[in-house]
Design an enzyme around this catalytic site. Structure first.
Site, PDB file in Angstrom:
ATOM      1  CB  THR A  71      40.642  31.446  39.387  1.00 18.69           C
ATOM      2  OG1 THR A  71      41.172  32.037  40.586  1.00 18.69           O
ATOM      3  CG2 THR A  71      39.523  32.331  38.850  1.00 18.69           C
ATOM      4  N   GLY A  85      41.660  40.460  44.274  1.00 18.62           N
ATOM      5  CA  GLY A  85      42.275  41.756  44.099  1.00 18.62           C
ATOM      6  C   GLY A  85      41.983  42.280  42.709  1.00 18.62           C
ATOM      7  CG  ASP A  86      42.577  46.211  42.005  1.00 22.28           C
ATOM      8  OD1 ASP A  86      41.356  46.416  41.994  1.00 22.28           O
ATOM      9  OD2 ASP A  86      43.350  46.711  42.845  1.00 22.28           O
ATOM     10  CG  ASP A 145      51.740  46.659  42.338  1.00 19.78           C
ATOM     11  OD1 ASP A 145      51.451  45.815  43.203  1.00 19.78           O
ATOM     12  OD2 ASP A 145      50.929  47.067  41.503  1.00 19.78           O
ATOM     13  CG  ASP A 148      44.585  47.352  35.251  1.00 20.52           C
ATOM     14  OD1 ASP A 148      44.807  48.574  35.230  1.00 20.52           O
ATOM     15  OD2 ASP A 148      43.692  46.813  34.563  1.00 20.52           O
TER      16      ASP A 148
END
Length: 566
Positions: free
Chosen positions: A192, A218-219, A316, A543
């Site tokens: 990507t 990752g998520d 996060d 997420d």
């Protein structure tokens, strides 16, 4: 493309390995070492042939085998042939407690006759039998029905080279690439290039070329892929494409959850990657719940992991600056945020799950065979509606989709009948449908009386999570499954001390936070929820990705997607 793994495969019965094979071969490097080898449907057993009384015996469980190949020797003068099997059994960690999957390569030289062609044919016969027998012996959980990716499968692997510490590509080439070669899994690697690249790619891709989409990141990258699939006109078919996860980020929550669901011993870092790569090679597919999330701007997103507000969301996002240190970034962010603990004002409401009544003591539970719906993306969902698309604008945030599906009565994961109401409207030869979250009123409407409204309005955090792990080292919901049809809602109210909050997160590393007896922590199992922040500033994540700040509500859709697991 797939089949119910609980049903016998007629092609395997006709062509697969049945019975027992036996042969005698030599070591690949030393012809003086001879072995007797026997293959059954469950194991490869090797005994060293020796004049001494004792015989060395090694048994390989075929559930640990990812592949086997036949080949000629490196020396053109060698008239023998070889077959090599690749296993990933659990072995004790070197200089560490516990066990983890480790690679074992077992090869033999065939020299039973003088004709080189006969040697290669015999090697190929053994390699084929081992592959077919190991394909029938994949790790499965009791009581769970799996689908299986066809073999050989075609896999698109999407890699974000900047995820985690920027080592995703190196991790792939160093640990996963060889496994896929051993398992003869053909793949196309796509790197990507920018945010939402994967989302755009899967939204437009010809998915008939692929048997699975695998994310090495990752998520966040999987969040892009799922939402790209759900934005397609053929979303019902697209979301049934099996999704795989290979941990390459700093959080790796879904990878840790998938590993946990396989009932394997705890693993981190490269060991976790090896475990997820092994499951990818095995190709078992289970169901994955998705959560439909509505934002104040009327945008709808689909989530596989979590919705967070307050402390967790702050950590996060604010810890992004520490991304270069890997998973420890969350610990650093936690300590920084604890130093200036915030309290947020807001309103919270939810639709609780009705727990089934416990059977009387001494009663016998009757089990029924699980059904395999033709359209799992619809048939596994909780009450929802499919209604005509009032607008041809396919870029609408409400995911208006065209489909030709014509079944009406479906079954959810609890085998309870669910009706998917459809009102088709012919447009250009198809039927335009919209998936409606029937449990959710409009954000401008009050919640129904069946909902529970939380009296407290001062929160330290609100976290809705639908997997077992929130990160590699955060075991948030020990009893969760990928397809249990539940949103696990946690919230911590104001008044908790900094040391108490830190103890909760430290206990979460072992899944022991609910046993702490903290009066400020609440855990509820819900089907839908609404959060209305009152504090003018704050962070909401879906997420792990920051979304629009403001009122938000969500509903679970069990079994909407498919996940490669074990």
């Amino acid at each position: 493309m797939e089949q119910d793994a609980s049903e016998p495969d007629p092609s395997r019965q006709r062509n697969g390995f049945v019975g027992t094979l036996y042969g005698e071969f030599t070591d690949t490097l030393d012809d003086s070492l001879r072995f007797s080898v026997s293959l059954t449907e469950s194991a490869l057993t090797i005994r060293r042939i020796s004049s001494s009384p004792g015989r060395t015996k090694v048994v390989f469980d075929l559930t640990d085998c990812v592949g086997c190949r036949a080949h000629r020797g490196p020396d053109g003068a060698d008239v023998g042939a070889y077959f090599t099997a690749y296993f990933y059994p659990f072995k004790r960690r070197w200089m560490a407690a516990g066990v983890a999957r480790q690679r074992v390569e077992q090869g033999f030289r065939v020299a039973l006759a003088r004709e080189p062609l006969a040697h290669l044919q015999e090697a190929e016969r053994w390699a084929r039998a081992i592959r077919e027998a190991s394909g029938m012996q994949a790790p499965r959980r009791d009581g769970v029905t799996y689908m299986e990716v066809r073999r050989p499968c075609r896999v698109m692997i999407l890699v974000n080279p900047h995820s985690g510490r920027g080592q995703a590509l190196q991790l792939f080439t160093g640990h996963v690439q060889g496994m896929l070669t051993e398992a003869t899994v053909p793949y196309t690697l796509v790197t990507t290039e920018h945010q939402n690249h994967a989302r755009e790619l899967v939204r437009k891709a010809d998915l008939s070329q692929w048997d699975a989409l695998v994310i090495m990141s990752g998520d966040g990258l999987l969040f892009e892929v799922i939402n790209g699939l759900m934005e397609r006109e053929d979303w019902q078919d697209a979301i049934q494409t099996p999704l795989g996860i290979l941990p390459g980020g700093s959080g790796n929550a879904l990878a840790a959850s998938v590993h946990h669901y396989s009932q394997s011993p705890p693993a981190w870092n490269e060991e976790l990657l090896l475990s997820c790569g092994f499951m990818l090679c095995k190709g078992l597919v289970g169901s994955l719940d998705l959560v439909s999330i509505h934002l104040a701007s009327r945008q709808r997103l689909f989530s596989f992991l979590s919705l967070a507000w307050g402390f967790v969301a702050d950590v996060d996002i604010e810890s992004e600056k520490y991304r270069h240190v890997g998973a420890i970034r969350f610990l650093m962010g936690t300590l920084v945020r604890l130093a200036s603990l915030r309290v947020y004002q807001g309103k919270l409401a939810y639709l609780p799950v009705e727990e089934p009544p416990r059977p009387p003591k001494g009663s016998v539970k009757t089990s029924q065979p699980p059904s395999t719906p033709q359209h799992p993306s619809l048939c596994s969902s909780l009450p929802c509606q499919l209604i005509p698309d009032p607008s041809p604008n396919q870029n609408s945030p409400h995911n208006r989709i065209t489909t030709n599906c014509n079944h009406n009565t479906v079954t959810n994961s609890s085998n309870n009948p669910v009706t998917a109401t459809k009102r088709p409207e012919t447009q250009g030869g198809g039927k335009s449908m919209t998936l409606v979250d029937s449990l959710l009123p409009g954000l401008d409407q009050p919640v129904p009386e069946s909902w529970t409204v939380v009296k407290e309005e001062d929160f330290v955090l609100v976290l809705a999570v639908y997997q077992s792990h929130l990160a590699e080292d955060l075991w948030t919901v020990p009893g969760a499954m990928a397809d249990d049809g539940l949103i696990h809602l946690f919230y911590v109210t104001a008044g908790i001390s900094r040391p108490a909050l830190l103890r909760l997160f430290l206990a979460m590393e072992k899944g022991a936070h609910l046993a702490c007896g903290c009066p400020y922590l609440v855990h509820e199992k819900v089907k839908a929820l609404r959060l209305e922040p009152i504090s003018p500033q704050g962070v909401i994540t879906v997420d792990g990705e920051m979304v629009e700040y403001g009122p938000v509500q969500a509903q679970i859709h069990p079994g909407l997607a498919r996940l490669i697991c074990g």
